[in-house]
Design a protein around this motif. Structure first.
Motif, PDB file in Angstrom:
ATOM      1  N   LYS A  13       0.856  67.480 -33.407  1.00  0.00           N
ATOM      2  CA  LYS A  13       0.844  66.190 -34.352  1.00  0.00           C
ATOM      3  C   LYS A  13       1.871  66.076 -35.431  1.00  0.00           C
ATOM      4  CE  LYS A  13      -2.671  67.613 -37.682  1.00  0.00           C
ATOM      5  NZ  LYS A  13      -2.479  69.014 -37.248  1.00  0.00           N
ATOM      6  N   ASP A  14       2.175  66.822 -36.305  1.00  0.00           N
ATOM      7  CA  ASP A  14       3.021  67.085 -37.300  1.00  0.00           C
ATOM      8  C   ASP A  14       4.513  67.097 -36.901  1.00  0.00           C
ATOM      9  OD1 ASP A  14       1.289  67.353 -38.954  1.00  0.00           O
ATOM     10  OD2 ASP A  14       1.018  69.611 -39.155  1.00  0.00           O
ATOM     11  N   SER A  15       4.797  67.926 -35.627  1.00  0.00           N
ATOM     12  CA  SER A  15       6.156  67.750 -35.126  1.00  0.00           C
ATOM     13  C   SER A  15       6.535  66.235 -34.561  1.00  0.00           C
ATOM     14  CB  SER A  15       6.177  68.568 -33.938  1.00  0.00           C
ATOM     15  OG  SER A  15       6.147  70.208 -34.186  1.00  0.00           O
ATOM     16  N   MET A  16       5.346  65.753 -33.811  1.00  0.00           N
ATOM     17  CA  MET A  16       5.621  64.401 -33.244  1.00  0.00           C
ATOM     18  C   MET A  16       5.940  63.183 -34.228  1.00  0.00           C
ATOM     19  SD  MET A  16       5.719  64.954 -30.207  1.00  0.00           S
ATOM     20  CE  MET A  16       5.920  63.394 -29.608  1.00  0.00           C
ATOM     21  N   VAL A  17       5.266  63.477 -35.463  1.00  0.00           N
ATOM     22  CA  VAL A  17       5.545  62.507 -36.598  1.00  0.00           C
ATOM     23  C   VAL A  17       6.870  62.810 -37.114  1.00  0.00           C
ATOM     24  CG1 VAL A  17       4.913  61.887 -38.994  1.00  0.00           C
ATOM     25  CG2 VAL A  17       3.076  62.211 -37.378  1.00  0.00           C
ATOM     26  N   VAL A  18       7.237  63.957 -37.278  1.00  0.00           N
ATOM     27  CA  VAL A  18       8.660  64.151 -37.612  1.00  0.00           C
ATOM     28  C   VAL A  18       9.835  63.724 -36.664  1.00  0.00           C
ATOM     29  CG1 VAL A  18      10.661  65.974 -37.962  1.00  0.00           C
ATOM     30  CG2 VAL A  18       8.040  66.207 -39.075  1.00  0.00           C
ATOM     31  N   HIS A  19       9.341  63.691 -35.236  1.00  0.00           N
ATOM     32  CA  HIS A  19      10.129  63.103 -34.336  1.00  0.00           C
ATOM     33  C   HIS A  19      10.428  61.833 -34.335  1.00  0.00           C
ATOM     34  CE1 HIS A  19      12.214  63.417 -30.605  1.00  0.00           C
ATOM     35  NE2 HIS A  19      11.232  62.822 -29.740  1.00  0.00           N
ATOM     36  N   HIS A  20       9.224  61.083 -34.530  1.00  0.00           N
ATOM     37  CA  HIS A  20       9.045  59.458 -34.694  1.00  0.00           C
ATOM     38  C   HIS A  20       9.958  59.226 -36.067  1.00  0.00           C
ATOM     39  CE1 HIS A  20       7.440  55.603 -34.176  1.00  0.00           C
ATOM     40  NE2 HIS A  20       7.182  55.561 -35.686  1.00  0.00           N
ATOM     41  N   LEU A  21       9.835  60.018 -37.210  1.00  0.00           N
ATOM     42  CA  LEU A  21      10.738  59.516 -38.481  1.00  0.00           C
ATOM     43  C   LEU A  21      12.113  59.853 -38.193  1.00  0.00           C
ATOM     44  CD1 LEU A  21       8.263  61.209 -40.872  1.00  0.00           C
ATOM     45  CD2 LEU A  21       8.716  58.737 -40.571  1.00  0.00           C
ATOM     46  N   VAL A  22      12.417  60.723 -37.443  1.00  0.00           N
ATOM     47  CA  VAL A  22      13.939  61.143 -37.224  1.00  0.00           C
ATOM     48  C   VAL A  22      14.518  59.756 -36.637  1.00  0.00           C
ATOM     49  CG1 VAL A  22      15.358  62.394 -35.767  1.00  0.00           C
ATOM     50  CG2 VAL A  22      13.874  63.563 -37.057  1.00  0.00           C
ATOM     51  N   LYS A  23      13.931  59.321 -35.456  1.00  0.00           N
ATOM     52  CA  LYS A  23      14.327  58.125 -34.861  1.00  0.00           C
ATOM     53  C   LYS A  23      14.386  57.022 -35.705  1.00  0.00           C
ATOM     54  CE  LYS A  23      12.672  59.405 -30.073  1.00  0.00           C
ATOM     55  NZ  LYS A  23      11.728  59.029 -29.063  1.00  0.00           N
ATOM     56  N   LYS A  24      13.199  56.794 -36.506  1.00  0.00           N
ATOM     57  CA  LYS A  24      13.235  55.791 -37.304  1.00  0.00           C
ATOM     58  C   LYS A  24      14.441  55.546 -38.527  1.00  0.00           C
ATOM     59  CE  LYS A  24       9.378  52.780 -37.855  1.00  0.00           C
ATOM     60  NZ  LYS A  24       8.119  52.640 -39.060  1.00  0.00           N
ATOM     61  N   ALA A  25      14.780  57.039 -38.900  1.00  0.00           N
ATOM     62  CA  ALA A  25      15.917  56.994 -39.967  1.00  0.00           C
ATOM     63  C   ALA A  25      17.282  57.047 -39.268  1.00  0.00           C
ATOM     64  CB  ALA A  25      15.889  58.628 -40.414  1.00  0.00           C
ATOM     65  N   GLY A  26      17.558  57.037 -38.104  1.00  0.00           N
ATOM     66  CA  GLY A  26      18.594  56.822 -37.392  1.00  0.00           C
ATOM     67  C   GLY A  26      19.417  58.185 -37.497  1.00  0.00           C
ATOM     68  N   VAL A  27      18.708  59.253 -37.170  1.00  0.00           N
ATOM     69  CA  VAL A  27      19.260  60.760 -37.351  1.00  0.00           C
ATOM     70  C   VAL A  27      19.774  61.088 -36.184  1.00  0.00           C
ATOM     71  CG1 VAL A  27      19.004  63.168 -37.816  1.00  0.00           C
ATOM     72  CG2 VAL A  27      18.092  61.327 -39.659  1.00  0.00           C
ATOM     73  N   SER A  28      21.015  61.273 -35.633  1.00  0.00           N
ATOM     74  CA  SER A  28      21.321  61.795 -34.457  1.00  0.00           C
ATOM     75  C   SER A  28      21.025  63.486 -34.320  1.00  0.00           C
ATOM     76  CB  SER A  28      22.836  61.457 -34.330  1.00  0.00           C
ATOM     77  OG  SER A  28      23.173  62.036 -32.917  1.00  0.00           O
ATOM     78  N   CYS A  29      20.122  64.018 -33.555  1.00  0.00           N
ATOM     79  CA  CYS A  29      20.052  65.333 -33.317  1.00  0.00           C
ATOM     80  C   CYS A  29      19.297  65.526 -31.803  1.00  0.00           C
ATOM     81  CB  CYS A  29      19.152  65.781 -34.484  1.00  0.00           C
ATOM     82  SG  CYS A  29      17.491  65.159 -34.387  1.00  0.00           S
ATOM     83  N   GLU A  30      19.485  66.866 -31.606  1.00  0.00           N
ATOM     84  CA  GLU A  30      18.567  67.153 -30.215  1.00  0.00           C
ATOM     85  C   GLU A  30      17.468  67.995 -30.739  1.00  0.00           C
ATOM     86  OE1 GLU A  30      21.768  68.032 -27.165  1.00  0.00           O
ATOM     87  OE2 GLU A  30      21.682  69.670 -28.515  1.00  0.00           O
ATOM     88  N   THR A  31      16.245  67.825 -29.857  1.00  0.00           N
ATOM     89  CA  THR A  31      15.103  68.378 -30.287  1.00  0.00           C
ATOM     90  C   THR A  31      14.807  69.680 -29.345  1.00  0.00           C
ATOM     91  OG1 THR A  31      14.373  66.156 -30.869  1.00  0.00           O
ATOM     92  CG2 THR A  31      12.664  67.869 -30.368  1.00  0.00           C
ATOM     93  N   TYR A  32      14.259  70.530 -29.926  1.00  0.00           N
ATOM     94  CA  TYR A  32      14.031  72.026 -29.590  1.00  0.00           C
ATOM     95  C   TYR A  32      12.480  72.303 -29.545  1.00  0.00           C
ATOM     96  CZ  TYR A  32      19.092  72.491 -29.649  1.00  0.00           C
ATOM     97  OH  TYR A  32      20.407  72.256 -29.489  1.00  0.00           O
ATOM     98  N   PHE A  33      12.013  72.955 -28.280  1.00  0.00           N
ATOM     99  CA  PHE A  33      10.684  73.324 -28.255  1.00  0.00           C
ATOM    100  C   PHE A  33      10.730  74.974 -27.717  1.00  0.00           C
ATOM    101  CE2 PHE A  33       7.371  74.180 -24.835  1.00  0.00           C
ATOM    102  CZ  PHE A  33       6.219  73.903 -25.633  1.00  0.00           C
ATOM    103  N   ASN A  34      10.273  75.805 -28.649  1.00  0.00           N
ATOM    104  CA  ASN A  34      10.156  77.190 -28.567  1.00  0.00           C
ATOM    105  C   ASN A  34       9.048  77.576 -27.412  1.00  0.00           C
ATOM    106  OD1 ASN A  34      11.232  77.005 -31.553  1.00  0.00           O
ATOM    107  ND2 ASN A  34      11.736  78.905 -30.577  1.00  0.00           N
ATOM    108  N   VAL A  35       9.278  78.066 -26.308  1.00  0.00           N
ATOM    109  CA  VAL A  35       8.474  78.511 -25.327  1.00  0.00           C
ATOM    110  C   VAL A  35       7.745  79.748 -25.824  1.00  0.00           C
ATOM    111  CG1 VAL A  35       8.054  78.943 -22.777  1.00  0.00           C
ATOM    112  CG2 VAL A  35       9.725  77.463 -23.605  1.00  0.00           C
ATOM    113  N   THR A  36       6.584  79.603 -26.215  1.00  0.00           N
ATOM    114  CA  THR A  36       5.623  80.821 -26.757  1.00  0.00           C
ATOM    115  C   THR A  36       5.127  81.783 -25.354  1.00  0.00           C
ATOM    116  OG1 THR A  36       3.453  79.857 -26.755  1.00  0.00           O
ATOM    117  CG2 THR A  36       5.113  79.728 -28.812  1.00  0.00           C
TER     118      THR A  36
END
Length: 345
Positions: A31-54
């Protein structure tokens, strides 16, 4: 909600929009990661998102990461996934000693990115989550990064869990299915010692294969390491509670002794002698406490050399000194008695 959203967006824009660093957005599909992901898009930040495979994440989390196009960071292939690491190392993660985050998140991330890159990581860490995280500021640096020019920004560190859920509902942010199953966390699971016991009920219902696989590993580890002698509990007590950390009880019950005798083929009177023994010479452990003898071979050697009726035991160091053995000769003696079929070993 608009106020905390504005504060987070401002923080992201301040540090990311004109940054001379590569922006790395980390996402566990929680939930926290997905909120940050949403905020990043809203803020217009250009970046790639990474998922650590545990390798402990369930299918729903892996599918969610792929569906959103997150790049994957894998653990060191030389050591393999979680189950292989546990098998090879013989380590069971507990609340007092664990390797999971370091091995599956921090180290793979450090290895993934070039050391000379200037990076800015975005993490969905909140101050409310733990006493340690309560001291985090907007901008932090992980000591594990060493002297790399890497920093991290925590855009939702001041948010509460209620803030997170209200924002998810109001913004229509994708929710990991595990939350809908009743979980409060989605990362790792199954083998995490910090998950509450009601989570194990959910695991048994939703993920019976993973649930049983982990408990089979716990049982095998308990038997192979003679943890009756260390934790004074039965196999079931260990699996249902004690594996997460700490000694289960100070003295073994009759049931514990009986189970140990059954698995080792010893008489109960002899089996009792393996429990709660200390070096009679007053040797101390590294914490300055009386040295408790937990290794089955040491206890067996005492009874082999002095008879099964002995009441006082010596530690390995004292036995080696008394009989004038080297460490190699000690190993040879133990192996010789085992090959003779001595049940004490």
């Amino acid at each position: 909600m608009k106020e905390i959203e504005h504060e987070s967006l401002s923080l992201l824009q301040e540090h990311c929009i004109s940054a001379d660093r590569k922006i790395v957005n980390t996402n566990s599909t929680g939930k926290d990661s997905m909120v940050v992901h949403h905020l990043v898009k809203k803020a217009g930040v250009s970046c790639e998102t990474y998922f650590n495979v545990t390798t402990l994440d369930v299918a729903e989390s892996n599918q969610m990461a792929k569906r959103n196009g997150f790049k994957h960071i894998y653990p060191d292939p030389q050591h393999g996934g979680f189950y292989k690491y546990v098998h090879d190392s013989g380590i069971i993660p507990t609340r007092f000693a664990r390797f999971c985050c370091t091995y599956f998140k921090e180290k793979p991330t450090v290895d993934y990115f070039p050391a000379d890159d200037k990076l800015l990581f975005l993490f969905g860490i909140r101050n409310e989550e733990s006493s340690q995280r309560s001291n985090y500021d907007d901008v932090t640096k992980n000591p594990m990064w060493g002297d790399r020019d890497w920093i991290s920004v925590l855009p939702i560190r001041k948010w509460t869990e209620l803030d997170i859920w209200l924002y998810i509902l109001s913004e229509g942010i994708e929710v990991n299915p595990k939350y809908k199953y009743g979980y409060t966390r989605v990362g790792c699971g199954i083998a995490c010692p910090y998950y509450t016991k009601y989570t194990w009920v959910l695991d048994k219902f939703w993920y019976p294969y993973l649930y049983n696989r982990w408990r089979d590993i716990l049982k095998q580890d308990f038997i192979e390491k003679n943890k009756w002698l260390i934790m004074n509990c039965t196999i079931d007590e260990y699996i249902m509670k004690a594996w997460t950390g700490g000694v289960y009880r100070k003295e073994p019950t009759d049931e514990v002794v009986q189970e140990y005798a059954k698995y080792t083929g010893l008489d109960e009177d002899v089996a009792k002698k393996y429990f709660n023994r200390y070096c009679e010479n007053g040797c101390l452990n590294t914490r300055g406490q009386p040295l408790k003898l937990k290794d089955k071979n040491i206890l067996a050697m005492n009874m082999k050399m002095f008879g099964r009726d002995i009441q006082k035991f010596k530690c390995k160091k004292c036995l080696i000194k008394e009989f004038g053995w080297s460490k190699e000769q000690w190993d040879q003696q133990v192996q010789s008695f085992k090959e003779q079929g001595c049940k004490l070993f």
